[in-house]
Motif scaffolding. Structure first.
Motif, PDB file in Angstrom:
ATOM      1  N   ARG A 347       0.834  -1.207   0.000  1.00  0.00           N
ATOM      2  CA  ARG A 347       0.000   0.000   0.000  1.00  0.00           C
ATOM      3  C   ARG A 347       0.867   1.255   0.000  1.00  0.00           C
ATOM      4  O   ARG A 347       0.584   2.227  -0.720  1.00  0.00           O
ATOM      5  CB  ARG A 347      -0.909  -0.003   1.222  1.00  0.00           C
ATOM      6  CG  ARG A 347      -2.029  -1.021   1.199  1.00  0.00           C
ATOM      7  CD  ARG A 347      -2.756  -1.065   2.536  1.00  0.00           C
ATOM      8  NE  ARG A 347      -3.248   0.255   2.928  1.00  0.00           N
ATOM      9  CZ  ARG A 347      -3.800   0.534   4.109  1.00  0.00           C
ATOM     10  NH1 ARG A 347      -3.905  -0.439   5.011  1.00  0.00           N
ATOM     11  NH2 ARG A 347      -4.234   1.733   4.375  1.00  0.00           N
ATOM     12  N   THR A 350       2.501   1.831  -3.307  1.00  0.00           N
ATOM     13  CA  THR A 350       1.495   2.329  -4.250  1.00  0.00           C
ATOM     14  C   THR A 350       1.276   3.826  -4.046  1.00  0.00           C
ATOM     15  O   THR A 350       1.232   4.603  -5.008  1.00  0.00           O
ATOM     16  CB  THR A 350       0.161   1.582  -4.059  1.00  0.00           C
ATOM     17  OG1 THR A 350       0.340   0.194  -4.309  1.00  0.00           O
ATOM     18  CG2 THR A 350      -0.912   2.120  -5.004  1.00  0.00           C
ATOM     19  N   GLU A 351       1.130   4.219  -2.800  1.00  0.00           N
ATOM     20  CA  GLU A 351       0.897   5.631  -2.479  1.00  0.00           C
ATOM     21  C   GLU A 351       2.072   6.500  -2.918  1.00  0.00           C
ATOM     22  O   GLU A 351       1.893   7.652  -3.328  1.00  0.00           O
ATOM     23  CB  GLU A 351       0.666   5.785  -0.974  1.00  0.00           C
ATOM     24  CG  GLU A 351       0.083   7.108  -0.558  1.00  0.00           C
ATOM     25  CD  GLU A 351      -1.364   7.292  -0.989  1.00  0.00           C
ATOM     26  OE1 GLU A 351      -1.816   8.458  -1.052  1.00  0.00           O
ATOM     27  OE2 GLU A 351      -2.051   6.278  -1.262  1.00  0.00           O
ATOM     28  N   TRP A 383      -5.575  -1.120  -4.205  1.00  0.00           N
ATOM     29  CA  TRP A 383      -4.209  -0.601  -4.299  1.00  0.00           C
ATOM     30  C   TRP A 383      -3.431  -1.316  -5.403  1.00  0.00           C
ATOM     31  O   TRP A 383      -2.633  -0.684  -6.110  1.00  0.00           O
ATOM     32  CB  TRP A 383      -3.501  -0.755  -2.957  1.00  0.00           C
ATOM     33  CG  TRP A 383      -3.761   0.401  -2.033  1.00  0.00           C
ATOM     34  CD1 TRP A 383      -3.237   1.661  -2.134  1.00  0.00           C
ATOM     35  CD2 TRP A 383      -4.613   0.418  -0.884  1.00  0.00           C
ATOM     36  NE1 TRP A 383      -3.732   2.458  -1.102  1.00  0.00           N
ATOM     37  CE2 TRP A 383      -4.564   1.719  -0.320  1.00  0.00           C
ATOM     38  CE3 TRP A 383      -5.410  -0.535  -0.256  1.00  0.00           C
ATOM     39  CZ2 TRP A 383      -5.282   2.082   0.827  1.00  0.00           C
ATOM     40  CZ3 TRP A 383      -6.115  -0.180   0.888  1.00  0.00           C
ATOM     41  CH2 TRP A 383      -6.061   1.116   1.410  1.00  0.00           C
ATOM     42  N   GLU A 386      -4.500   0.158  -8.649  1.00  0.00           N
ATOM     43  CA  GLU A 386      -3.906   1.488  -8.801  1.00  0.00           C
ATOM     44  C   GLU A 386      -2.443   1.389  -9.242  1.00  0.00           C
ATOM     45  O   GLU A 386      -1.986   2.164 -10.097  1.00  0.00           O
ATOM     46  CB  GLU A 386      -4.004   2.243  -7.474  1.00  0.00           C
ATOM     47  CG  GLU A 386      -3.517   3.680  -7.524  1.00  0.00           C
ATOM     48  CD  GLU A 386      -3.660   4.384  -6.192  1.00  0.00           C
ATOM     49  OE1 GLU A 386      -2.844   5.306  -5.930  1.00  0.00           O
ATOM     50  OE2 GLU A 386      -4.560   4.018  -5.407  1.00  0.00           O
ATOM     51  N   SER A 387      -1.706   0.440  -8.665  1.00  0.00           N
ATOM     52  CA  SER A 387      -0.310   0.279  -9.050  1.00  0.00           C
ATOM     53  C   SER A 387      -0.175  -0.223 -10.484  1.00  0.00           C
ATOM     54  O   SER A 387       0.714   0.210 -11.228  1.00  0.00           O
ATOM     55  CB  SER A 387       0.391  -0.677  -8.084  1.00  0.00           C
ATOM     56  OG  SER A 387       0.994   0.026  -7.024  1.00  0.00           O
ATOM     57  N   ARG A 419     -12.252   3.778  -2.310  1.00  0.00           N
ATOM     58  CA  ARG A 419     -10.878   3.536  -2.724  1.00  0.00           C
ATOM     59  C   ARG A 419     -10.779   3.266  -4.228  1.00  0.00           C
ATOM     60  O   ARG A 419      -9.799   3.635  -4.873  1.00  0.00           O
ATOM     61  CB  ARG A 419     -10.323   2.325  -1.971  1.00  0.00           C
ATOM     62  CG  ARG A 419      -9.647   2.616  -0.660  1.00  0.00           C
ATOM     63  CD  ARG A 419      -8.327   3.316  -0.846  1.00  0.00           C
ATOM     64  NE  ARG A 419      -7.506   2.697  -1.857  1.00  0.00           N
ATOM     65  CZ  ARG A 419      -6.562   3.323  -2.565  1.00  0.00           C
ATOM     66  NH1 ARG A 419      -6.352   4.602  -2.380  1.00  0.00           N
ATOM     67  NH2 ARG A 419      -5.864   2.671  -3.459  1.00  0.00           N
TER      68      ARG A 419
END
Length: 445
Positions: A347, A350-351, A383, A386-387, A419
């Protein structure tokens, strides 16, 4: 053949009345009992017999004196009056499944059981919900609040803590929308016990520690259900109780919860509170507590864009887990293990927009993460999606987002969809790809 109803069953027409629905939703059982007698001609003695309440107590509630807050009593009343679970914020009751014919699955035998609209997945999850609730409730000891001024023994805090630990297992399969009222009722019951009973100073500190733990549990459910003001109030109350009890670990964890919330509005304040949470618990806290607080600190640093701070906090969390010599840990950190830390690592990367680091970690852990933990797995998949998108693997991002949507269907939590929203918006320009078009249409529907 019609299903049997006990003599106190409320007529469907009365259940659907606006005043009755409002009373049930508010857990105002005094009004429920009053309307049951006035409109359905159900005597207070019958209500008392079916609900396991003394007749004079039923009458007192109907006059507006007192309230019902414990999970067991709410569930008993719901079953006796045949009040559907959804009206009380509970999962469907066992008798609902018996009285309603089961829906036929659209999936043929031998398939995974997931239909195009996810119906079978939702039904399977509802089964887990009902089973978990019934099993836990059956194993919970009855802890009736003592009469005002009555002395309670030093064993009561331990019994309350065991009860709280068992109820915490509901969070494994249910969202905050299902559990918030249950957890809040437990917190309010303990708060009343502290206020009304007599006990030694040592027992009092132990009760305050349990109260702090219950406040965090209720606050987490409120946060998961989107009730952010309620969550903040409960976290602050937890910090106050834990501090008064001298429980540094719980006080630190209350601050970690507050930090998680504050990151959304003020990243600097969120980081500062997360750092304070680790200082409050201190270096002598149990390894699991130190691991939990430092992984949450890592998340705060990641949200703030501090890559170095993130790596240091993750390393400290890993060292804490390695330091675990098998000594007993608080139940509220029992879920923190190496897989949980790896998920947090993914996570954080990813952020920080480091997909080449995030994807392998998340893929590895989620490959063995059970679907029964639907809310958590759908969140973690968001997540991963998103990545993949950050790595320009658009179709893979769409595939993972679709899986996350499947798992989040029917979960009483606002967080999975929140999310996923940024990823779904970012997929918009790629709707010419068939996989993307399908997932966007499903999300819209």
């Amino acid at each position: 053949m019609t299903a049997y109803h006990p003599p106190t069953a409320l007529p469907r027409a009365l259940l659907n009345r606006e005043d009755m629905r409002a009373a049930i939703t508010a857990h105002d059982f005094g009004t429920v009992f009053l309307l049951a007698r006035a409109e359905a001609r159900i005597s207070y003695s019958k209500i008392a017999a079916e609900c396991g309440i003394k007749p004079e107590r039923v009458g007192a509630l109907a006059r507006g004196d007192g309230s019902v807050t414990t999970f067991q009593k709410i569930a008993t009343i719901a079953d006796a009056l045949r009040i559907p679970g959804h009206m009380l914020g509970l999962v469907p009751r066992d008798w609902e499944a018996v009285e309603q014919p089961p829906r036929q699955s659209a999936a043929p035998i031998g398939t995974t059981g997931t239909t195009r609209d996810g119906d079978s997945t939702v039904r399977r999850r509802e089964f887990f919900k009902t089973s978990a609730t019934a099993g836990l409730a059956a194993g919970l000891p009855e802890l009736a609040p003592p009469a005002i001024g009555r002395r309670i023994g030093r064993d009561v805090p331990d019994r309350l803590r065991q009860r709280t630990a068992r109820l915490r297992r509901l969070d494994d399969v249910l969202g905050g929308g299902d559990t918030y009222r249950v957890y809040l009722g437990e917190y309010q019951s303990t708060k009343a016990m502290i206020r009304e009973a007599r006990y030694t100073e040592r027992t009092g500190r132990a009760l305050l520690s349990v109260l702090a733990e219950q406040a965090q549990q209720a606050g987490w459910a409120a946060f998961d259900a989107g009730k952010h003001a309620d969550a903040r109030g409960l976290y602050e109350a937890s910090h106050e109780s834990a501090t008064e009890a001298g429980d540094a670990s719980l006080a630190g964890n209350a601050l970690a919860f507050l930090a998680y919330q504050r990151l959304d509005g003020d990243r600097a304040a969120g980081v500062e509170t997360a750092e304070q949470s680790c200082r409050t618990a201190g270096p002598d806290a149990p390894p699991g507590v130190r691991a939990l607080l430092h992984e949450r600190l890592a998340w705060a640093y990641a949200v703030a864009g501090d890559e170095g701070g993130t790596e240091r906090a993750l390393s400290t969390a890993q060292a804490a887990l390695d330091d675990n010599d098998g000594a007993p840990q608080p139940d509220w950190v029992a879920w923190v293990d190496r897989d949980e830390l790896r998920i947090m690592t993914g996570r954080c990367w990813t952020e920080l927009r480091r997909p080449l680091r995030a994807v392998p970690v998340l893929e590895d852990v989620l490959a063995r993460y059970g679907d029964t933990h639907a809310r958590d797995k759908s969140l973690y998949l968001s997540w991963l999606a998103e990545s993949y998108l950050a790595a320009r693997e658009v179709e893979q991002a769409a595939t993972v987002a679709s899986r996350a949507l499947d798992l989040s269907t029917g979960v009483a939590s606002v967080r999975p969809r929140q999310r996923l929203e940024p990823t779904l918006r970012a997929l918009g320009p790629h709707r010419d790809l068939s996989l993307v078009a399908v997932v966007l249409e499903r999300a819209r529907a």
